[in-house]
Write a protein that holds these residues in place. Sequence first.
Motif, PDB file in Angstrom:
ATOM      1  N   LEU B  48       0.831  -1.210   0.000  1.00 48.25           N
ATOM      2  CA  LEU B  48       0.000   0.000   0.000  1.00 48.25           C
ATOM      3  C   LEU B  48       0.862   1.255   0.000  1.00 48.25           C
ATOM      4  O   LEU B  48       0.617   2.202  -0.737  1.00 48.25           O
ATOM      5  CB  LEU B  48      -0.850   0.019   1.262  1.00 48.25           C
ATOM      6  N   LYS B  49       1.894   1.223   0.845  1.00 46.44           N
ATOM      7  CA  LYS B  49       2.787   2.367   0.972  1.00 46.44           C
ATOM      8  C   LYS B  49       3.465   2.647  -0.381  1.00 46.44           C
ATOM      9  O   LYS B  49       3.509   3.769  -0.852  1.00 46.44           O
ATOM     10  CB  LYS B  49       3.831   2.046   2.039  1.00 46.44           C
ATOM     11  N   GLU B  50       3.970   1.570  -0.984  1.00 46.83           N
ATOM     12  CA  GLU B  50       4.650   1.730  -2.272  1.00 46.83           C
ATOM     13  C   GLU B  50       3.705   2.251  -3.335  1.00 46.83           C
ATOM     14  O   GLU B  50       4.074   3.098  -4.152  1.00 46.83           O
ATOM     15  CB  GLU B  50       5.241   0.388  -2.722  1.00 46.83           C
ATOM     16  N   GLY B  52       1.123   4.088  -2.872  1.00 46.88           N
ATOM     17  CA  GLY B  52       0.877   5.493  -2.582  1.00 46.88           C
ATOM     18  C   GLY B  52       2.049   6.385  -2.944  1.00 46.88           C
ATOM     19  O   GLY B  52       1.875   7.539  -3.326  1.00 46.88           O
TER      20      GLY B  52
END
Lengths: 201, 201
Positions: B48-50, B52
């Motif tokens: 998810l972080k990547e 985003g």
Amino acid sequence: MQVLPEAVSKLLTSLTKLPGIGPKSAQRIAFYLVKAPREEIQLFYQALKEVGEKIKHCSICGFYAEGEVCKICQDASRDRSTICVVEKPQDVIALERTSYRGLYHVLQGSLSPLSGKTPQDLSIEELLQRIQKGNIKEVILATSPSVDGEVTALFIARKLRTFPIKISIVARGLPLGGDLELADELTLAQALEGRKELHVD
Amino acid sequence: MQVLPEAVSKLLTSLTKLPGIGPKSAQRIAFYLVKAPREEIQLFYQALKEVGEKIKHCSICGFYAEGEVCKICQDASRDRSTICVVEKPQDVIALERTSYRGLYHVLQGSLSPLSGKTPQDLSIEELLQRIQKGNIKEVILATSPSVDGEVTALFIARKLRTFPIKISIVARGLPLGGDLELADELTLAQALEGRKELHVD
């Protein structure tokens, strides 16, 4: 999906593992997230990260807690003389939608000879210790109305016999909003057995 | 759900925002994640972080890319003389399930007078520039078979008239596996109009 960037592929893999999410839903959600505002994604992964790092079982009742003790056990305004015994944390959420404002005890499952769940696998010993400490007046058994749930309730009721407390079990009967015609025979039998006298003036 | 730890509440809020996820599904997923192995959650939030932080549109075709250029535009083994024009990145994924192995051009929408989408909102100018650079032999218009999609295809076809390239549009007709009786009249009319001569020996 080899044409997708690594991060999107990885996200798809993670999404497909979630309950009730098939490949089509996973794809829809992944593409939604790729286009979503950065802040929304950030909130999402931070919540996930915190859940992964911080959430554990309350050392008193077994519900989910961020620290040692859950919000319910910390809440001084609750009726601390009543414990409602449930199988899993989700059951607490369901009961919180009613007006019940006592304490809980989450067993973390039910007795099940078939899947090898014995009394040692449940937090029954912890429940006895809570009651031994005193101050408890009533234990409400709210296990599921299934064979395993009934067995678990009976087992606990027997263990609690020696304590000077009231032991009750949530009523089984016709669910509200349903049609008597459509109720299964076991539910009907329980509803008949649990009938209440009506006093009409 | 005030009794839930903050992190779980926040996760529920994020999950409810996802397409196709109602409060019940969100709760089921949240409780699944709370109990899931830490590594699974870690993989999830890292993806998810990547997504985003890293995912943007390919500077050539508009599909999703981790760097400047997407995997498809980087792939030297593809037929670089054909461009398939689609409305959105999801359409690329759908076409990749066929045997098509040319390039793509993602318009990022379709012309829509009602929602105020004009040619300037789509990457039509970028498409013309790609063709001007040469080497393109065919442009396949694969917009949706909707009013907006057809208008977009016609608009682009007119813009491309002056180039010495082949311009085609994907066939409209009966979907495979369906029943002729159940086809709507517009699809049937298109299927009749697009009929092909059969040569039987």
